[in-house]
Structures are given as structure tokens and as C-alpha cells.
Design a protein around this motif. Structure first.
Motif, short mmCIF file in Angstrom:
data_model
loop_
_atom_site.label_atom_id
_atom_site.label_comp_id
_atom_site.label_asym_id
_atom_site.label_seq_id
_atom_site.Cartn_x
_atom_site.Cartn_y
_atom_site.Cartn_z
N VAL A 1 8.52 -8.03 8.79
CA VAL A 1 8.24 -8.88 7.63
C VAL A 1 6.77 -9.29 7.72
CG1 VAL A 1 8.72 -11.02 6.42
CG2 VAL A 1 10.59 -9.76 7.49
N PHE A 2 6.03 -9.13 6.62
CA PHE A 2 4.64 -9.56 6.57
C PHE A 2 4.56 -10.84 5.75
CE2 PHE A 2 3.89 -5.61 8.40
CZ PHE A 2 2.53 -5.36 8.60
N PHE A 3 3.73 -11.78 6.22
CA PHE A 3 3.55 -13.06 5.54
C PHE A 3 2.16 -13.11 4.90
CE2 PHE A 3 2.04 -17.57 5.87
CZ PHE A 3 2.87 -18.10 4.90
N CYS B 1 7.63 -8.43 2.30
CA CYS B 1 6.43 -9.26 2.27
C CYS B 1 6.77 -10.59 1.62
CB CYS B 1 5.32 -8.56 1.51
SG CYS B 1 4.73 -7.05 2.32
N VAL B 2 6.53 -11.68 2.33
CA VAL B 2 6.81 -13.02 1.83
C VAL B 2 5.47 -13.68 1.51
CG1 VAL B 2 7.82 -15.27 2.36
CG2 VAL B 2 8.93 -13.17 3.18
N VAL B 3 5.22 -13.96 0.24
CA VAL B 3 3.91 -14.44 -0.20
C VAL B 3 4.05 -15.60 -1.18
CG1 VAL B 3 2.89 -12.14 0.07
CG2 VAL B 3 3.78 -12.82 -2.15
N LEU B 4 3.02 -16.41 -1.23
CA LEU B 4 2.94 -17.43 -2.27
C LEU B 4 2.84 -16.76 -3.62
CD1 LEU B 4 2.52 -20.52 -2.92
CD2 LEU B 4 0.06 -20.00 -2.89
N ASP B 5 3.49 -17.33 -4.63
CA ASP B 5 3.33 -16.84 -6.01
C ASP B 5 1.94 -17.29 -6.46
OD1 ASP B 5 3.35 -16.30 -8.72
OD2 ASP B 5 5.47 -16.76 -8.95
N ASN B 6 0.94 -16.46 -6.18
CA ASN B 6 -0.45 -16.84 -6.42
C ASN B 6 -0.76 -17.05 -7.90
OD1 ASN B 6 -1.77 -16.59 -3.64
ND2 ASN B 6 -0.67 -14.65 -3.82
N SER B 7 -0.14 -16.27 -8.76
CA SER B 7 -0.36 -16.44 -10.19
C SER B 7 0.14 -17.80 -10.66
CB SER B 7 0.34 -15.32 -10.97
OG SER B 7 -0.23 -14.07 -10.67
N LEU B 8 1.33 -18.18 -10.19
CA LEU B 8 1.89 -19.48 -10.55
C LEU B 8 1.03 -20.61 -9.99
CD1 LEU B 8 4.16 -21.18 -11.78
CD2 LEU B 8 5.41 -20.93 -9.63
N LYS C 1 -12.13 -8.61 -1.96
CA LYS C 1 -11.25 -7.91 -2.89
C LYS C 1 -10.03 -7.29 -2.19
CE LYS C 1 -13.94 -8.68 -6.40
NZ LYS C 1 -13.55 -9.66 -7.44
N ASP C 2 -10.14 -7.08 -0.88
CA ASP C 2 -9.04 -6.44 -0.17
C ASP C 2 -7.98 -7.45 0.26
OD1 ASP C 2 -7.93 -4.01 0.83
OD2 ASP C 2 -8.45 -4.66 2.87
N ALA C 3 -8.30 -8.74 0.18
CA ALA C 3 -7.34 -9.78 0.58
C ALA C 3 -6.39 -10.06 -0.58
CB ALA C 3 -8.08 -11.05 0.99
N TYR C 4 -5.11 -9.87 -0.36
CA TYR C 4 -4.11 -9.97 -1.43
C TYR C 4 -4.18 -11.32 -2.16
CZ TYR C 4 0.46 -10.54 -3.65
OH TYR C 4 1.46 -10.79 -4.56
N SER C 5 -4.14 -12.42 -1.42
CA SER C 5 -4.08 -13.74 -2.05
C SER C 5 -5.35 -14.02 -2.85
CB SER C 5 -3.86 -14.83 -1.00
OG SER C 5 -4.90 -14.82 -0.04
N ILE C 6 -6.51 -13.68 -2.29
CA ILE C 6 -7.77 -13.92 -2.99
C ILE C 6 -7.84 -13.08 -4.27
CG2 ILE C 6 -10.27 -13.76 -2.82
CD1 ILE C 6 -9.04 -15.96 -1.09
N ARG C 7 -7.43 -11.84 -4.18
CA ARG C 7 -7.47 -10.95 -5.33
C ARG C 7 -6.53 -11.42 -6.44
NH1 ARG C 7 -5.74 -6.86 -2.89
NH2 ARG C 7 -3.65 -6.61 -3.75
N MET C 8 -5.32 -11.82 -6.07
CA MET C 8 -4.34 -12.23 -7.07
C MET C 8 -4.71 -13.56 -7.71
SD MET C 8 -2.33 -9.72 -7.20
CE MET C 8 -1.10 -10.43 -8.29
N ARG C 9 -5.31 -14.47 -6.95
CA ARG C 9 -5.69 -15.76 -7.50
C ARG C 9 -6.84 -15.62 -8.49
NH1 ARG C 9 -5.13 -18.96 -1.64
NH2 ARG C 9 -2.90 -18.43 -1.43
N GLU C 10 -7.80 -14.78 -8.15
CA GLU C 10 -8.91 -14.54 -9.08
C GLU C 10 -8.40 -13.89 -10.37
OE1 GLU C 10 -12.82 -11.67 -9.38
OE2 GLU C 10 -12.41 -12.64 -7.43
N GLN C 11 -7.51 -12.94 -10.24
CA GLN C 11 -6.95 -12.27 -11.40
C GLN C 11 -6.19 -13.26 -12.29
OE1 GLN C 11 -4.73 -8.58 -10.62
NE2 GLN C 11 -3.19 -9.25 -12.09
N ALA C 12 -5.44 -14.16 -11.68
CA ALA C 12 -4.68 -15.15 -12.45
C ALA C 12 -5.61 -16.09 -13.21
CB ALA C 12 -3.77 -15.95 -11.51
N LEU D 1 8.18 -13.61 -3.83
CA LEU D 1 7.22 -14.61 -4.33
C LEU D 1 7.79 -16.01 -4.14
CD1 LEU D 1 6.11 -12.87 -7.66
CD2 LEU D 1 5.02 -12.75 -5.41
N MET D 2 7.03 -16.87 -3.48
CA MET D 2 7.49 -18.22 -3.15
C MET D 2 6.76 -19.27 -3.99
SD MET D 2 9.60 -17.20 -0.91
CE MET D 2 10.22 -18.83 -0.47
#
Length: 347
Positions: A163-165, A176-183, A208-219, A332-333
Motif C-alpha cells: 500500500v502506498f500513502f 494507494c491511499v491519498v488525500l482527495d486533493n481536488s476536494l 510536477k512529478d509529485a502527485y499531491s502537488i500536481r493534483m492541487r495545482e490542477q484543482a 481518496l480520503m
């Protein structure tokens, strides 16, 4: 006992070859006679070792055609009595995360073992060392480490549950357990708008390769639309980042924003400290919880670590119990909004 050790030695040598990539899915391994000579063991030992590998689902033995490797992407049945956590001790959330992980593991009757990957060793080789010691249930907090999908595929086939966090880089070979970055960003943006702030600037990192940073900027881009305005800071360049922030916050009336959304704890604390030093009255909102000495009047969207830990265990339990029925999932958490009023609430 000697025979059992011989079986395991032969099995481990074949597993080494699979992990190193010397065999692809469907490749045929050398015939029994060749393995007998190559490994200096008896034919009986070779056959017994292949039987063990076949039982584990790692090879298929076909009469008259030999033995071929099968790299299956399935759950690996077993007991969830021990969980290994690989996580960055230097991350500000580490102590709280591992404390909650430890408590939940104890409630579930599992022993938690923390491992910090050696800097000079690739993640997958560290995981394979754990595998060879019989540790098959692993949680990875990737942080700034890299992940090799091909090696993850081989570890999954060999019998490891993963499991990846806080990243999606384990897919499709790990849950993969991740924060719902868009929310998270949507919630902060709407909270600022409710308070009457007009221009909301986004402050992030050039990762740009970091999932959380990429998704938050996109949101943020999706929420702000044509009015989007971003300040992208250079990662690990504190001097340049501070200069860019100061230009935004105190560089004159045209440079000022009404409010900012900071992508994470690091950018939030850097912005809050600069505001405090310069006396800027800009409203700060941030994803993740800031330290207490800079969090006053900051709107924060905090991760719900209790829920994340529970989901991690649920994912591992599914992998241990579902076998062929398991398929990797991105979980998504939801987090908690803290508007600086003394308490946070779960959305």
C-alpha cells in the motif's frame, strides 16, 4: 532440516533471477537437468523447489514444455500479523502518522515495524530484502523517493502486499491511499470566497512529478478558471522562494493578492512566517496542518490521519484475503477544514 534449507536456497535463487528481471512474464526457466548442474543440487531438490514455486503461483509447470514464469498481479494470501512501514522520518507529519499507525496496528493485533530506507539503496531493493526475511505486508510513504513500476510488478508476483500513502505511483501493483486533493483545494477556495476575498493566488512548487502537488495545482486552475494566478516556487531553494514570496506579498499594490492558497505545509509556513515578519495582512489558506507557532488565523485543510490509517489496514486486509479478486485501487480520503476558529470539522 538440511533438505528444507536446500529447497529454500534453490527457490530463493530463482526468485533472485525473477526480481533482477532476468525472466519476463511467460519466459521459460532452464530445464531441471540444467538447474541441477547449475546450482549443484540433486534433481529431487530442484523438483521440490519448483513445486514450492508453483504452489506460490510464481511458475507454471507444463508436461513436455518445461516451466514458465507467471508474474501475476493479484493479492497474496496470508496473515496480517506484521506490517512494515517505510516512511521519511524527516517529514513533519511522521511522528503523528506513526503514532496513530502504531495504535491502530495494536488494536488490530498486528505488530508494526518501522524501516527507514538507506539513502544509497533503491526502494525496491529494500523491499526485496524485507521479502526475503518473510516480511510480506508493506506500507510505503514515498515522499521524494522514486518507484520502478517493473520492480513493483515483480515484488507483487513474488508475494508481497503493498500500500502506498500520499501518492499514486504504486498503481497498478499497490493500493494507494491519498488525500482527495481536488476536494481539499476546492474547499479552501470556497471558504475564502465565502469570506469575501476577491483575487486568490495559488502558491506551489515546481514538482510536477509529485502527485499531491500536481493534483492541487490542477484543482486550483479548474476552480479559478481565467482568473487563475499562480506563484510557483523553486523546490529546496529557500532564498529564491523567499524573494518571490516577498515580491508577491509586499511588492506594491499591484503585486498584492487578497488571499493565497498554499499547496502544502512547507509553502504555508514559509508564507506565514514572511507575512508575520513583514506585517502583511493577506489571508493564508493551506493544505495540511501548519505548526502552532505560525498557524494563527490560517485556514487549513488537514488530513484525517485516523481515517487514512484505517483505510491502509483495510487495503492490506483485502490483499491478504482476496487473492485473485484483488484489483489495485486509488482510495481518496476526505480531510478536515479548520477555519481558525478553534476546531476542525470533517466535511
Amino acid at each position: 532440516m538440511i533438505s528444507e534449507n536446500l529447497y529454500e536456497n534453490v527457490k530463493n535463487k530463482i526468485c533472485d533471477e525473477i526480481f533482477e528481471g532476468h525472466y519476463e512474464d511467460g519466459d521459460r526457466i532452464p530445464p531441471e537437468r540444467e538447474l541441477e548442474e547449475l546450482l549443484h543440487v540433486s534433481r529431487v531438490t530442484v523438483r521440490r523447489s519448483l513445486e514450492i514455486l508453483e504452489k506460490d503461483g510464481l511458475v507454471v509447470r507444463e508436461v513436455g514444455r518445461g516451466t514458465r514464469v507467471t508474474l501475476r498481479n493479484v493479492g497474496n494470501k496470508g496473515e496480517l500479523d506484521m506490517v512494515v512501514l517505510i516512511a521519511p522520518a524527516r517529514n513533519p507529519f511522521f511522528s503523528e502518522f506513526i503514532a496513530r499507525f502504531q495504535n491502530y496496528a495494536q488494536e488490530e493485533g498486528a505488530l508494526l515495524l518501522y524501516v527507514e530506507k538507506p539513502r544509497s539503496e533503491e526502494l525496491e531493493r529494500c523491499l526485496y530484502r524485507l521479502y526475503k526475511r518473510g516480511l510480506r505486508n508493506v506500507v510505503v510513504w514515498l515522499d521524494d523517493m522514486t518507484a520502478d513500476p517493473d520492480k513493483l510488478k515483480r515484488l507483487r508476483a513474488l508475494g508481497m502486499n503493498l500500500v502506498f500513502f500520499d501518492t499514486d505511483k504504486g498503481l497498478p501493483y499497490a493500493d494507494c491511499v491519498v488525500l482527495d486533493n481536488s476536494l481539499a483545494v476546492q474547499t479552501l477556495y470556497e471558504a475564502l470566497k465565502r469570506r469575501g476575498y476577491g483575487e486568490v493566488v495559488y502558491i506551489g512548487w515546481n514538482l510536477k512529478d509529485a502527485y499531491s502537488i500536481r493534483m492541487r495545482e490542477q484543482a486550483y486552475r479548474e476552480m479559478a478558471g481565467p482568473a487563475a494566478r499562480l506563484l510557483i516556487l523553486p523546490w529546496k531553494d529557500a532564498e529564491r522562494s523567499a524573494a518571490l514570496l516577498e515580491e508577491l506579498l509586499v511588492g506594491g499594490k499591484e503585486a498584492m493578492a487578497d488571499a493565497v492558497i498554499c499547496s502544502d505545509r512547507e509553502s504555508g509556513e514559509l508564507t506565514a512566517e514572511l507575512c508575520k515578519r513583514t506585517g502583511s495582512g493577506i489571508q493564508i489558506a493551506a493544505v495540511d496542518e501548519l505548526s502552532k507557532n505560525v498557524s494563527a488565523q490560517v485556514i487549513m485543510y488537514k488530513q484525517n490521519l485516523n481515517a487514512a490509517v484505517k483505510q491502509i489496514f483495510t487495503s492490506l486486509q483485502n490483499q491478504c484475503g482476496m487473492a485473485d479478486g484483488w484489483v489495485a485501487d486509488l482510495c481518496l480520503m476526505e480531510g478536515m477544514l479548520d477555519e481558525g476558529l478553534g476546531e476542525a470539522f470533517i466535511l
